[in-house]
Design a protein around this motif. Structure first.
Motif, PDB file in Angstrom:
ATOM      1  N   LYS A  69      -9.254   2.770  10.746  1.00  0.00           N
ATOM      2  CA  LYS A  69     -10.476   3.379   9.945  1.00  0.00           C
ATOM      3  C   LYS A  69     -10.060   3.706   8.547  1.00  0.00           C
ATOM      4  O   LYS A  69     -11.175   3.169   7.612  1.00  0.00           O
ATOM      5  N   ARG A  70      -9.093   3.680   8.154  1.00  0.00           N
ATOM      6  CA  ARG A  70      -8.632   3.949   6.624  1.00  0.00           C
ATOM      7  C   ARG A  70      -8.770   2.404   5.939  1.00  0.00           C
ATOM      8  O   ARG A  70      -9.151   2.207   4.763  1.00  0.00           O
ATOM      9  N   LEU A  71      -8.492   1.375   6.780  1.00  0.00           N
ATOM     10  CA  LEU A  71      -8.262  -0.015   6.315  1.00  0.00           C
ATOM     11  C   LEU A  71      -9.773  -0.485   6.038  1.00  0.00           C
ATOM     12  O   LEU A  71     -10.338  -1.030   4.976  1.00  0.00           O
ATOM     13  N   ALA A  72     -10.792   0.212   6.805  1.00  0.00           N
ATOM     14  CA  ALA A  72     -12.254  -0.394   6.758  1.00  0.00           C
ATOM     15  C   ALA A  72     -12.562   0.355   5.666  1.00  0.00           C
ATOM     16  O   ALA A  72     -13.588  -0.312   4.638  1.00  0.00           O
ATOM     17  N   GLU A  73     -12.379   1.563   5.283  1.00  0.00           N
ATOM     18  CA  GLU A  73     -12.717   2.245   4.000  1.00  0.00           C
ATOM     19  C   GLU A  73     -12.280   1.637   2.819  1.00  0.00           C
ATOM     20  O   GLU A  73     -13.105   1.614   2.147  1.00  0.00           O
ATOM     21  N   VAL A  74     -11.040   0.936   2.737  1.00  0.00           N
ATOM     22  CA  VAL A  74     -10.385   0.392   1.588  1.00  0.00           C
ATOM     23  C   VAL A  74     -11.278  -0.987   1.229  1.00  0.00           C
ATOM     24  O   VAL A  74     -11.490  -1.344   0.114  1.00  0.00           O
ATOM     25  N   ARG A  75     -11.616  -1.697   2.563  1.00  0.00           N
ATOM     26  CA  ARG A  75     -12.290  -2.959   2.453  1.00  0.00           C
ATOM     27  C   ARG A  75     -13.809  -2.626   1.832  1.00  0.00           C
ATOM     28  O   ARG A  75     -14.485  -3.283   0.899  1.00  0.00           O
ATOM     29  N   LYS A  76     -14.260  -1.654   1.943  1.00  0.00           N
ATOM     30  CA  LYS A  76     -15.526  -1.236   1.853  1.00  0.00           C
ATOM     31  C   LYS A  76     -15.794  -0.987   0.397  1.00  0.00           C
ATOM     32  O   LYS A  76     -16.705  -1.647  -0.570  1.00  0.00           O
ATOM     33  N   TRP A  77     -14.777  -0.051  -0.106  1.00  0.00           N
ATOM     34  CA  TRP A  77     -14.632   0.024  -1.824  1.00  0.00           C
ATOM     35  C   TRP A  77     -14.286  -1.160  -2.480  1.00  0.00           C
ATOM     36  O   TRP A  77     -14.661  -1.465  -3.579  1.00  0.00           O
ATOM     37  N   GLU A  78     -13.347  -2.067  -1.936  1.00  0.00           N
ATOM     38  CA  GLU A  78     -12.913  -3.088  -2.499  1.00  0.00           C
ATOM     39  C   GLU A  78     -14.213  -4.061  -2.790  1.00  0.00           C
ATOM     40  O   GLU A  78     -14.444  -4.759  -3.798  1.00  0.00           O
ATOM     41  N   SER A  79     -15.124  -4.259  -1.883  1.00  0.00           N
ATOM     42  CA  SER A  79     -16.467  -5.001  -1.800  1.00  0.00           C
ATOM     43  C   SER A  79     -17.328  -4.328  -3.064  1.00  0.00           C
ATOM     44  O   SER A  79     -17.828  -5.005  -3.763  1.00  0.00           O
ATOM     45  N   GLU A  80     -17.343  -2.992  -2.992  1.00  0.00           N
ATOM     46  CA  GLU A  80     -18.036  -2.473  -4.096  1.00  0.00           C
ATOM     47  C   GLU A  80     -17.635  -2.601  -5.326  1.00  0.00           C
ATOM     48  O   GLU A  80     -18.281  -3.004  -6.339  1.00  0.00           O
ATOM     49  N   VAL A  81     -16.333  -2.492  -5.544  1.00  0.00           N
ATOM     50  CA  VAL A  81     -15.673  -2.935  -6.895  1.00  0.00           C
ATOM     51  C   VAL A  81     -15.856  -4.186  -7.389  1.00  0.00           C
ATOM     52  O   VAL A  81     -16.453  -4.647  -8.490  1.00  0.00           O
ATOM     53  N   ARG A 119      -8.384   6.075  -3.835  1.00  0.00           N
ATOM     54  CA  ARG A 119      -8.222   7.012  -2.883  1.00  0.00           C
ATOM     55  C   ARG A 119      -8.100   6.564  -1.355  1.00  0.00           C
ATOM     56  O   ARG A 119      -7.289   7.139  -0.655  1.00  0.00           O
ATOM     57  N   ALA A 120      -8.828   5.603  -1.231  1.00  0.00           N
ATOM     58  CA  ALA A 120      -8.759   5.031   0.249  1.00  0.00           C
ATOM     59  C   ALA A 120      -7.432   4.366   0.455  1.00  0.00           C
ATOM     60  O   ALA A 120      -6.910   4.619   1.652  1.00  0.00           O
ATOM     61  N   ARG A 121      -7.194   3.896  -0.370  1.00  0.00           N
ATOM     62  CA  ARG A 121      -5.833   3.199  -0.400  1.00  0.00           C
ATOM     63  C   ARG A 121      -4.780   4.216  -0.016  1.00  0.00           C
ATOM     64  O   ARG A 121      -3.567   3.810   0.715  1.00  0.00           O
ATOM     65  N   GLU A 122      -4.847   5.473  -0.913  1.00  0.00           N
ATOM     66  CA  GLU A 122      -3.802   6.248  -0.792  1.00  0.00           C
ATOM     67  C   GLU A 122      -3.917   6.871   0.830  1.00  0.00           C
ATOM     68  O   GLU A 122      -2.675   6.996   1.411  1.00  0.00           O
ATOM     69  N   ALA A 123      -4.941   7.169   1.142  1.00  0.00           N
ATOM     70  CA  ALA A 123      -5.197   7.600   2.532  1.00  0.00           C
ATOM     71  C   ALA A 123      -4.728   6.834   3.640  1.00  0.00           C
ATOM     72  O   ALA A 123      -4.323   7.270   4.692  1.00  0.00           O
ATOM     73  N   LEU A 124      -4.787   5.262   3.147  1.00  0.00           N
ATOM     74  CA  LEU A 124      -4.286   4.585   4.430  1.00  0.00           C
ATOM     75  C   LEU A 124      -3.018   4.648   4.458  1.00  0.00           C
ATOM     76  O   LEU A 124      -2.247   4.467   5.661  1.00  0.00           O
ATOM     77  N   THR A 125      -2.134   4.746   3.594  1.00  0.00           N
ATOM     78  CA  THR A 125      -0.777   4.820   3.795  1.00  0.00           C
ATOM     79  C   THR A 125      -0.127   6.240   3.819  1.00  0.00           C
ATOM     80  O   THR A 125       1.021   6.345   3.864  1.00  0.00           O
ATOM     81  N   ALA A 126      -1.097   7.395   3.942  1.00  0.00           N
ATOM     82  CA  ALA A 126      -0.531   8.511   3.862  1.00  0.00           C
ATOM     83  C   ALA A 126       0.062   8.975   5.354  1.00  0.00           C
ATOM     84  O   ALA A 126       1.020   9.626   5.501  1.00  0.00           O
ATOM     85  N   HIS A 127      -0.632   8.228   6.401  1.00  0.00           N
ATOM     86  CA  HIS A 127      -0.125   8.704   7.749  1.00  0.00           C
ATOM     87  C   HIS A 127       1.274   7.929   8.237  1.00  0.00           C
ATOM     88  O   HIS A 127       2.151   8.110   8.985  1.00  0.00           O
ATOM     89  N   ASP A 128       1.744   6.968   7.306  1.00  0.00           N
ATOM     90  CA  ASP A 128       3.091   6.131   7.503  1.00  0.00           C
ATOM     91  C   ASP A 128       4.023   7.001   7.029  1.00  0.00           C
ATOM     92  O   ASP A 128       4.226   7.478   5.835  1.00  0.00           O
ATOM     93  N   GLU A 129       5.066   7.042   7.955  1.00  0.00           N
ATOM     94  CA  GLU A 129       6.425   7.661   7.342  1.00  0.00           C
ATOM     95  C   GLU A 129       7.004   7.128   6.181  1.00  0.00           C
ATOM     96  O   GLU A 129       7.594   7.794   5.501  1.00  0.00           O
ATOM     97  N   THR A 130       6.684   5.818   6.011  1.00  0.00           N
ATOM     98  CA  THR A 130       7.410   5.080   4.956  1.00  0.00           C
ATOM     99  C   THR A 130       6.341   5.000   3.863  1.00  0.00           C
ATOM    100  O   THR A 130       6.308   4.055   2.898  1.00  0.00           O
ATOM    101  N   GLY A 131       5.320   5.622   3.854  1.00  0.00           N
ATOM    102  CA  GLY A 131       4.096   5.716   3.018  1.00  0.00           C
ATOM    103  C   GLY A 131       4.460   5.901   1.596  1.00  0.00           C
ATOM    104  O   GLY A 131       3.779   5.456   0.777  1.00  0.00           O
TER     105      GLY A 131
END
Length: 739
Positions: free
Chosen positions: A283-295, A422-434
């Motif tokens: 889900k978080r990756l989709a959000e990143v892809r969306k904003w990358e497309s917008e950028v 922010r989407a990229r930060e959220a994508l990596t937040a749940h990872d222990e090694t984030g």
């Protein structure tokens, strides 16, 4: 030497008559009314006499044979005098007349309409030419060498100035008078020419000064044009090198920025794909892809908008430049592409015209196209300027709208970038090694943003360079038109000089200032230069002409002074010689006494009444000649107290004295001895014999003593038909005829 006289149709000589003069003294005898005096008048006529009274006539027709019962009237009278002009003197190189002929024939003919013709050796000439030729041989206009019947005392009865002219003729000074008169006429004409040339120069001077000032302005314009060409050469050479270097550098940097962006994007993709291990990650990756497309979308839109903004800015700069040009130069300039469009439209309509209806339609279309073209480009200068300003205003509005749109896109772009972060930060937040991953992703995202920003900046700079290149091309074309080919003739530079960019801006400003000054100075002014060259050459020609005329006038004045000196010298010497001979002849004729010629006393005081020393003084007339005589046993107060015989003797003595001093080629005496008694006739005969040693004598006489001194006798007789005939008679017969 006189050779012969030829008479045809003159007075009583109806038929051609020839008298040969081969001896020193020739006597012409005949009864009264036979026409013998017509011989003397024939001489006068041929030598150019203009007074009809001197030839006993009233009009020219009186000189022409009027006809008789046996001989019809003549239409012309002609008399020719023939002289021997063979070289004489010790070296046989001196001619009596200044012409290169051994025989000189002077002829005059008169017609019933009063016209006359003169000729020398058969060639038509003017009377002036006859007078000049005779003057060189001591035969003057006063006729002192021809003394007709009743004119023996003419020299005594003449006024002092006429008497002086006769004396000058007898002394052979007429040739000097001719030269002086000719020189004075030339001097008057030369002075008139000087005044005319001076007037022309005065008229030319203001225009020449005006043209000189104009040429000076043009020369200053040439200097400015040369300076403009020099500055343009430097500016264009540096600008060419600068633009080429900058474009190459920008192209290289754009490629490097693109490569850097691609590398960072690939690395981010790889990290982000590794983080999608569960549903939340997806889900978080989709959000990143969306904003990358917008950028990416906002970035592309901003790039397109930047290109559009660059186009509008270039159009706006061109519109402002055209407005300035129209303001300076009120003539419409048609772009080449518009002319090409008009040409293509006309050709297209012509190709379609195959039928009458199609031809009519094509002509209408062509007319509409031409009308539209003229409405656009043939408008008055004010309309053109208004159109250009309107176009500039529209572009300004479009630029404002695009700038506002670009600002909004920039804001949306930044918002998308923040959301992507922010989407990229959220994508990596749940990872222990984030934590470490987030730092890496943030670093790569920042690096990518910098690379993209640099790429946008470089592309914008590239567009600026394109605008500068287009502006540089227009500047070159304008410099070529104003300063010529030298402005764009320069050697390419290997590298840009080490200097601040402001130096080029200063050169550009200097070029603009020089352009404005040259436009104010006008064009090349070739027509003014050509006119100045023509007027200068004309003025120089007039200056040379004036100098030549001045020298000619000075030479003529000097010649006139020399002639006056020669005249005074020869007149003084001649007067002394004539007085010596006059005294001797007079004493011989009167058996004593004396006579002399004296100069008339001047009547003019130093200054006339009312005349000041500084006033212009007219040249006084030359003093005339007075005659004073003393007769034995008689007190004489004036010439009018002399008897007729005494006046005749005095005149004869003076005539013989003048002829003795400067002998003429011939001397004609027409019954000048008629009033002499026997004793004086013998004296007269002695003087004739003495004079005949120097001049040929032609005596028309009744006097036996005179006839006895002649070598040849001609008898003239007249029959009932009124025609004079020439007879050859012996001396005894001539004496009988004279009775």
């Amino acid at each position: 030497m006189l050779k012969r006289l030829e008479i045809a149709g003159f007075k009583s000589f109806a038929k051609k008559t020839t008298l040969d003069f081969a001896n020193a003294t020739t006597a012409i005898v005949g009864p009264n009314g036979s026409g013998k005096s017509n011989v003397a008048e024939a001489f006068r006529f041929a030598l150019g006499e203009q007074s009809m009274k001197s030839m006993r006539g009233k009009r020219a027709e009186d000189l022409i044979w009027s006809g008789s019962a046996s001989s019809p009237r003549a239409n012309r009278a002609a008399v020719a005098i023939v002289f021997d002009n063979a070289p004489k003197g010790p070296l046989r190189g001196q001619r009596q007349f200044k012409v290169d002929f051994d025989e000189v024939s002077i002829e005059r003919a008169v017609f019933r309409d009063g016209s006359s013709e003169y000729s020398i050796n058969g060639s038509r000439v003017r009377l002036r030419d006859i007078d000049e030729l005779l003057a060189g041989a001591n035969i003057g206009e006063t006729g002192h060498h021809i003394i007709s019947q009743g004119e023996a005392d003419r020299i005594l009865l003449s006024n002092p100035h006429e008497r002086r002219q006769m004396l000058e003729d007898a002394l052979g000074l007429a040739v000097y008078e001719f030269k002086k008169a000719e020189s004075e006429k030339k001097l008057v004409k030369t002075e008139e020419n000087i005044n005319q040339v001076q007037g022309l120069r005065r008229e030319l001077s203001p225009h020449l000064r005006f043209l000189e000032k104009q040429v000076e302005k043009l020369e200053r314009a040439d200097e400015m044009r040369s300076e403009l060409a020099r500055v343009c050469q430097t500016y264009f050479a540096i600008e060419d090198r600068y633009l080429a270097s900058e474009k190459k550098s920008v192209a290289r940097d754009i490629v490097a920025a693109g490569e850097r962006t691609a590398r960072v994007t690939a690395e981010l993709n790889q990290i982000e794909e590794g983080a999608t291990t569960d549903a939340e990650g997806g889900k978080r990756l989709a959000e990143v892809r969306k904003w990358e497309s917008e950028v990416e979308r906002f970035g592309n839109e901003r790039s397109a908008l930047a290109r559009e903004l660059g186009r509008v800015e270039g159009g706006l700069a061109a519109a402002k430049r055209r407005s300035a040009e129209v303001a300076r130069e009120p003539y419409a300039k048609v772009p080449r592409e518009d002319l090409a469009a008009l040409r293509d439209e006309v050709e297209r309509q012509v190709e379609r015209a195959s039928t009458p209806d199609a031809i009519a339609a094509a002509l209408k279309s062509i007319a509409n196209a031409v009308r539209a073209f003229m409405e656009r480009f043939a408008a008055p200068a004010d309309d053109v300027l208004a159109e250009e300003e309107k176009a500039a205003y529209a572009l300004e509005r479009e630029k404002t709208e695009l700038s506002e749109k670009e600002a909004k896109l920039a804001k949306d772009h930044e918002h998308a970038k923040s959301a992507l972060a922010r989407a990229r930060e959220a994508l990596t937040a749940h990872d222990e090694t984030g934590k470490e991953m987030r730092r890496r992703i943030l670093g790569l995202a920042e690096e990518k943003a910098k690379a993209e920003g640099e790429q946008v900046r470089l592309e914008s700079h590239g567009r600026e360079l394109d605008l500068l290149a287009a502006e540089l091309g227009g500047g070159k074309a304008e410099a070529l038109a104003i300063a010529g080919t030298s402005a764009v003739s320069y050697a390419p530079l290997e590298m840009v000089p080490v200097e601040e960019r402001k130096a080029q801006e200063d050169r550009k400003k200097s070029i603009e200032r020089l352009k404005i000054r040259l436009e104010e100075a006008g064009g090349t002014g070739e027509d003014i230069r050509t006119e100045y060259k023509d007027v200068s050459e004309r003025e120089a020609f007039l200056a040379r002409e004036l100098d030549d005329l001045g020298k000619s006038a000075a030479g003529l004045r000097s010649l006139i002074d020399d002639l006056d000196t020669e005249l005074a010298k020869h007149f003084s010497e001649g007067l002394a010689k004539v007085n010596a001979a006059f005294g001797e002849f007079f004493a011989l004729m009167f058996g004593g006494g004396g006579a002399r010629l004296t100069l008339e006393a001047p009547e003019r005081d130093d200054f006339e009444d009312g005349e000041e020393p500084g006033d212009e003084v007219k040249e006084p007339e030359r003093p005339g000649i007075e005659i004073s005589v003393t007769i034995p046993k008689k007190r004489v107060q004036s010439l009018m107290q002399l008897s007729g015989g005494e006046r005749a003797l005095t005149s004869i003595a003076l005539i013989f004295a003048m002829s003795q001093v400067n002998p003429p080629p011939f001397l004609i005496l027409d019954e000048t001895d008629a009033a002499l008694d026997e004793a004086n006739s013998r004296r007269y005969g002695d003087m004739i014999e003495n004079l005949a040693r120097k001049s040929q004598l032609i005596v028309i006489t009744h006097n036996r003593e005179t006839m006895g001194r002649a070598s040849v006798l001609y008898g003239v007789t007249m029959g009932g038909d009124g025609i004079s005939k020439l007879l050859s008679v012996k001396f005894d017969e001539a004496v009988a005829v004279a009775k």
